[in-house]
Design an enzyme around this catalytic site. Structure first.
Site: not given
Length: 393
Positions: A273, A363, A365
């Site tokens: 990001c 993202h 994650e």
């Protein structure tokens, strides 16, 4: 406007407090206040995520933004102690705009309601808004300065409220990562046998990121934004990671210089990001502000190296200038644009062709969102493994 008379303990009755959402262009939406009652200012942006509002609201990347939810009803699952993405459970959105606030919480993990949590943390919300009309306006005109005014503040003349909104600080040129970063260094230990130590710069890091590292045997030393490169040498890191975060990457000159030092030291690098934009600037790329940004959990991205398409979670209002597959020279070797968004062609990933440094705009994650991109963490561990073998560690 119909009024829902359901009452949450200790908070305002839903629908009983008049509120306005005011945009800087003069457009005004009438609704009801919920959460804290008062005034909040920020940049109005929209997210297309149908789930995960708690993760969204506690994501530090949303600092100084009023988030508009396209999902028609918000609050069904309440609020719990497990899904916060900020370290201390802090809500980072400046405000929340929704169509319908759920009258009842229905989730076995919930410890409180959305309404109660927002009131407790002083977060102003507005409901009863025609969010479809609002999102169309933001899509056509772009993200815009906005304000939510509820209770006594909503009684002021609209012209006065518009001026208040117009006079707030702009997002362009704002260096916000230092406002959301941890004040002190802290460590997340590896699960099981420790394979590597990574220094992670906290520009607004989500808590699922160090969890991803920990699950792969990586000890994560999380340092405040703008920590000098000389200071992280004491940890003898196997790699350096730059997190997500809010603000304009064009204002993050200190972090760009730090990343250049990392690359000059030939330390493996991974960014996501905001970290992608910082790496791009270190490569000499330019950034720009998107019209309305990418915010959602089902954004398709193509990897131009493998040809694979991932469905990704995204939250960014700025991007790097570049084209799919573009190769260019940097001070650290040849780089390539590795990923782009299939919706609009925006750059979603870059890398050195040597493989020593890479980053993505989305993202991996996945909090909330799909797990398609989680192998990017494995890629970083493998890069550090190879580097350790090369150095004879």
């Amino acid at each position: 406007m119909s009024k829902d008379t359901t009452t949450y303990q200790g908070v305002t009755e839903i629908g009983s407090v008049p509120a306005y959402l005011v945009l800087a262009d003069g457009r005004t939406f009438t609704g009801f206040g919920f959460g804290a009652i008062g005034t909040t200012l920020g940049e109005a942006v929209f997210t297309t995520a149908m789930t995960g509002y708690q993760e969204t609201m506690t994501d530090p990347s949303y600092h100084r933004q009023i988030v508009v939810a396209t999902a028609p009803q918000i609050g069904n699952t309440g609020w719990n102690d497990e899904d916060n993405e900020s370290r201390d459970g802090k809500i980072w959105v400046a405000g929340l705009v929704i169509r319908d606030l759920a009258a009842r919480v229905s989730n076995w993990r919930a410890t409180t309601s959305l309404q109660q949590e927002m009131a407790g943390q002083g977060i102003v919300g507005i409901g009863g808004i025609d969010t479809r009309a609002l999102v169309r306006h933001l899509r056509n005109e772009g993200s815009i300065a906005a304000g939510i005014f509820s209770g006594a503040d909503a009684q002021r003349p609209v012209e006065e409220l518009v001026e208040i909104v117009k006079n707030q600080p702009a997002m362009t040129g704002a260096n916000l990562s230092v406002e959301v970063s941890a004040d002190e260094t802290y460590v997340i230990e590896a699960e099981g046998e420790e394979r590597h130590t990574v220094v992670a710069y906290d520009l607004g890091i989500k808590q699922n990121t160090p969890r991803r590292f920990s699950a792969r045997g990586v000890r994560t030393v999380i340092v405040p934004a703008e920590t000098p490169f000389e200071d992280i040498k004491q940890y003898n890191p196997s790699g350096v990671f730059i997190s997500n975060g809010p603000g304009d990457p064009a204002a993050a000159d200190v972090m760009v210089d730090i990343v250049r030092e990392v690359l000059e030291a030939d330390i493996p690098f991974f960014g996501i990001c905001f970290g992608n934009q910082i790496l791009g600037r270190a490569f000499g790329m330019e950034t720009y502000k998107l019209k309305f940004g990418h915010r959602g959990i089902n954004v398709p991205v193509k990897n131009h190296i493998t040809g694979k398409i991932d469905i990704t979670a995204q939250n960014h209002g700025f991007a790097l200038k570049g084209e799919a597959g573009q190769e260019f020279e940097t001070d650290f070797g040849t780089a390539i644009v590795t990923h782009t968004c299939l919706n609009d062609g925006v750059v979603e990933g870059i890398a050195l062709k040597s493989g020593r440094a890479y980053s993505v705009q989305y993202h991996p994650e996945a909090a909330a969102g799909p797990n398609d991109a989680s192998p990017l963490f494995d890629q970083f561990v493998e890069l550090m493994d190879a580097d350790a073998q090369k150095k004879g560690a």
